[in-house]
Design an enzyme around this catalytic site. Structure first.
Site, PDB file in Angstrom:
ATOM      1  CD1 TRP A 104      -1.911  -2.093   2.177  1.00  0.00           C
ATOM      2  CD2 TRP A 104      -3.206  -0.974   0.736  1.00  0.00           C
ATOM      3  NE1 TRP A 104      -3.084  -2.783   2.045  1.00  0.00           N
ATOM      4  CE2 TRP A 104      -3.901  -2.122   1.174  1.00  0.00           C
ATOM      5  CE3 TRP A 104      -3.819  -0.107  -0.173  1.00  0.00           C
ATOM      6  CZ2 TRP A 104      -5.189  -2.433   0.733  1.00  0.00           C
ATOM      7  CZ3 TRP A 104      -5.092  -0.411  -0.614  1.00  0.00           C
ATOM      8  CH2 TRP A 104      -5.768  -1.570  -0.164  1.00  0.00           C
ATOM      9  CG  ASP A 120       6.045   3.562  -1.638  1.00  0.00           C
ATOM     10  OD1 ASP A 120       5.958   2.794  -0.667  1.00  0.00           O
ATOM     11  OD2 ASP A 120       6.158   3.158  -2.813  1.00  0.00           O
ATOM     12  CB  CYS A 163       2.714  -0.877   3.335  1.00  0.00           C
ATOM     13  SG  CYS A 163       1.845  -2.419   2.941  1.00  0.00           S
TER      14      CYS A 163
END
Length: 213
Positions: A104, A120, A163
């Site tokens: 993700w 990110d 994530c």
């Protein structure tokens, strides 16, 4: 495989035991958990922030798969034209007919800055996914002129499964900044994230909401 029993029905989201168990860790968060938290942000924490939109992972996945001319089908019912900041939880799943993926990241469109910002927690992993998705959307928002795309630095995860928690934490922090400052770019993203504490916090929210039903 049969779904486990429902723990919480919250607006558009049904959370099952199997979803909630993912928050106990160490597990990758699925679409349903992230959709629940996006719904919680919209309906509770940012209920008065009419300029902010949190798009569920399911809708994001649908937008990824349709032609540019069909994007409005998914965004216009969300009153997209009235929003200044739009948050998308992106994953690297390219299948049109099932949930999944392995990573993700967060993409934010800031209408006030005419820019897509990508965050990110495993730097570079979702760059292509984010760029492709932003490019897909640019045709929808092109009326505002040239739109920029920026990969922004953010805190990095130290394992292969947190994530989704980073996306949730980054979304909450950036939405608070956007509400207060009406822009995204200057938000300080080096503030420490403790995924275990956030997981417990979300479990507590689910528990309290389920008790109040």
């Amino acid at each position: 495989m049969a779904k486990s029993s429902v723990v919480l029905s919250f607006h558009e989201i049904l959370l099952h035991e199997s979803d909630v168990e993912l928050l106990g860790g160490p597990h990758w968060l699925n679409d349903t958990v992230i959709s629940f938290y996006f719904e919680y942000l919209e309906k509770v924490l940012f209920k008065n922030a009419n300029e902010i939109l949190f798009v569920s992972p399911e809708v994001t996945q649908c937008i990824k798969m349709v032609q540019a001319s069909e994007i409005s089908i998914f965004l216009e019912p969300l009153d997209i034209d009235t929003k200044k900041f739009v948050f998308f939880a992106l994953n690297d799943n390219n299948s049109p007919d099932k949930a999944g993926g392995s990573h993700w990241s967060l993409l934010v469109f800031s209408k006030t800055e005419n820019c897509f910002y990508h965050f990110d927690s495993s730097s570079g992993s979702n760059h292509d996914v984010a760029w492709d998705f932003a490019s897909h959307l640019m045709s929808y928002w092109k009326k505002g002129g040239t739109i920029n795309f920026v990969d922004k630095e953010c805190l990095q995860q130290n394992n292969g499964y947190d994530c989704g928690v980073h996306v949730i934490c980054n979304t909450e922090r950036l939405a608070t900044h956007a509400q207060n400052h009406q822009e995204i770019n200057s938000c300080e993203m080096s503030v420490k994230i403790n995924p275990n504490i956030k997981r417990k916090e979300i479990l507590g929210i689910i528990h309290n909401l389920s008790k109040s039903k």
